[in-house]
Scaffold this motif. Sequence first.
Motif, PDB file in Angstrom:
ATOM      1  N   GLY A   1       0.795  -1.219   0.000  1.00  7.51           N
ATOM      2  CA  GLY A   1       0.000   0.000   0.000  1.00  7.51           C
ATOM      3  C   GLY A   1       0.826   1.266   0.000  1.00  7.51           C
ATOM      4  O   GLY A   1       1.623   1.509  -0.909  1.00  7.51           O
ATOM      5  N   SER A   2       0.659   2.077   1.030  1.00 13.35           N
ATOM      6  CA  SER A   2       1.340   3.366   1.095  1.00 13.35           C
ATOM      7  C   SER A   2       2.842   3.221   1.276  1.00 13.35           C
ATOM      8  O   SER A   2       3.584   4.192   1.082  1.00 13.35           O
ATOM      9  CB  SER A   2       0.770   4.212   2.232  1.00 13.35           C
ATOM     10  OG  SER A   2       0.822   3.514   3.458  1.00 13.35           O
ATOM     11  N   SER A   3       3.319   2.034   1.650  1.00 16.53           N
ATOM     12  CA  SER A   3       4.760   1.815   1.811  1.00 16.53           C
ATOM     13  C   SER A   3       5.342   1.019   0.646  1.00 16.53           C
ATOM     14  O   SER A   3       6.438   0.465   0.763  1.00 16.53           O
ATOM     15  CB  SER A   3       5.048   1.093   3.132  1.00 16.53           C
ATOM     16  OG  SER A   3       4.429  -0.184   3.167  1.00 16.53           O
ATOM     17  N   TYR A   4       4.626   0.979  -0.473  1.00 13.52           N
ATOM     18  CA  TYR A   4       5.086   0.241  -1.653  1.00 13.52           C
ATOM     19  C   TYR A   4       6.448   0.739  -2.116  1.00 13.52           C
ATOM     20  O   TYR A   4       6.706   1.949  -2.161  1.00 13.52           O
ATOM     21  CB  TYR A   4       4.075   0.402  -2.791  1.00 13.52           C
ATOM     22  CG  TYR A   4       4.550  -0.167  -4.111  1.00 13.52           C
ATOM     23  CD1 TYR A   4       4.394  -1.518  -4.397  1.00 13.52           C
ATOM     24  CD2 TYR A   4       5.167   0.648  -5.063  1.00 13.52           C
ATOM     25  CE1 TYR A   4       4.827  -2.041  -5.608  1.00 13.52           C
ATOM     26  CE2 TYR A   4       5.604   0.130  -6.273  1.00 13.52           C
ATOM     27  CZ  TYR A   4       5.433  -1.220  -6.529  1.00 13.52           C
ATOM     28  OH  TYR A   4       5.874  -1.737  -7.712  1.00 13.52           O
ATOM     29  N   ILE A   5       7.330  -0.203  -2.456  1.00 14.72           N
ATOM     30  CA  ILE A   5       8.642   0.144  -2.986  1.00 14.72           C
ATOM     31  C   ILE A   5       8.899  -0.638  -4.268  1.00 14.72           C
ATOM     32  O   ILE A   5       8.339  -1.702  -4.490  1.00 14.72           O
ATOM     33  CB  ILE A   5       9.776  -0.112  -1.973  1.00 14.72           C
ATOM     34  CG1 ILE A   5       9.759  -1.560  -1.481  1.00 14.72           C
ATOM     35  CG2 ILE A   5       9.711   0.866  -0.818  1.00 14.72           C
ATOM     36  CD1 ILE A   5      10.902  -1.899  -0.534  1.00 14.72           C
ATOM     37  N   SER A   6       9.760  -0.097  -5.091  1.00  8.34           N
ATOM     38  CA  SER A   6      10.110  -0.702  -6.369  1.00  8.34           C
ATOM     39  C   SER A   6      10.951  -1.955  -6.155  1.00  8.34           C
ATOM     40  O   SER A   6      11.943  -1.931  -5.419  1.00  8.34           O
ATOM     41  CB  SER A   6      10.893   0.311  -7.212  1.00  8.34           C
ATOM     42  OG  SER A   6      11.628  -0.325  -8.225  1.00  8.34           O
ATOM     43  N   ALA A   7      10.583  -3.046  -6.801  1.00  6.75           N
ATOM     44  CA  ALA A   7      11.363  -4.283  -6.720  1.00  6.75           C
ATOM     45  C   ALA A   7      12.762  -4.069  -7.291  1.00  6.75           C
ATOM     46  O   ALA A   7      13.747  -4.615  -6.779  1.00  6.75           O
ATOM     47  CB  ALA A   7      10.642  -5.408  -7.459  1.00  6.75           C
TER      48      ALA A   7
END
Length: 242
Positions: free
Chosen positions: A50-56
């Motif tokens: 969600g709001s803490s999504y980061i790019s793989a």
Amino acid sequence: MAIFIFIIIHWYASLFFQSVFHHRYAAHNLFTMSKFWERIFYIGCFITQGSSYISAYTYGLMHRLHHAHTDKTEDPHSPHNDPNPFIMMWTTRNNYFNLHIGKTEAAEKYKKNLPDWEKFDKIAHNYITRFCWIGLYILIYSLLATAWWQWLFLPATIIMGSLQGMAVNWWAHKFGYENYKLNNTSKNILPFDFLFWGEAYHNNHHKHPQKPNNAAQWFEWDMGFQTMLFLQKLKIIKIRHQ
């Protein structure tokens, strides 16, 4: 009670994608899968983080730098470079974004075979989307929370992915036990890892970073690896060196 069920589901679901997709797949290439399933995992990361999504891609790059420079000044998330876990979290955040926007350069050897879905990240990885997620979390809490103090867990929900990364990387270089004597401070947090999908076996992982199973002793159990075996049986992934 309902809000705690939501928090527990959120914790394990978010950590699953960070452990299996970001860490073991993106950073270490421990298994292969089709482009279709790779994008399903991207979407799973977005839904659970969600709001803490980061790019793989950026996570994988940053984690490879962590292994190359463990506990040194070049380590992007070492507890030995910061006085407390919250400052380390902020340092990690800055190092992550500097890598993501290209402000910090990394050698090409660290960029090999990193997954990248640039079009998706443009939608998922921006502040407008993050604020939309925060609004959704506030709505969920307003529906499920039954006491004012339960709202104190909302900040943890908002930064869930970052919080999990900090918990593993701070604790596992500060406290725990060692199966192997290494030239770094990595430690195993829990003898039986019921909390971190097998990421608690940090000392084992630094000894054998390309081993799919982080467990080494008879009493250790890597839930992430067991999940990988299940996904392999379903023919979703193929583990490289089982």
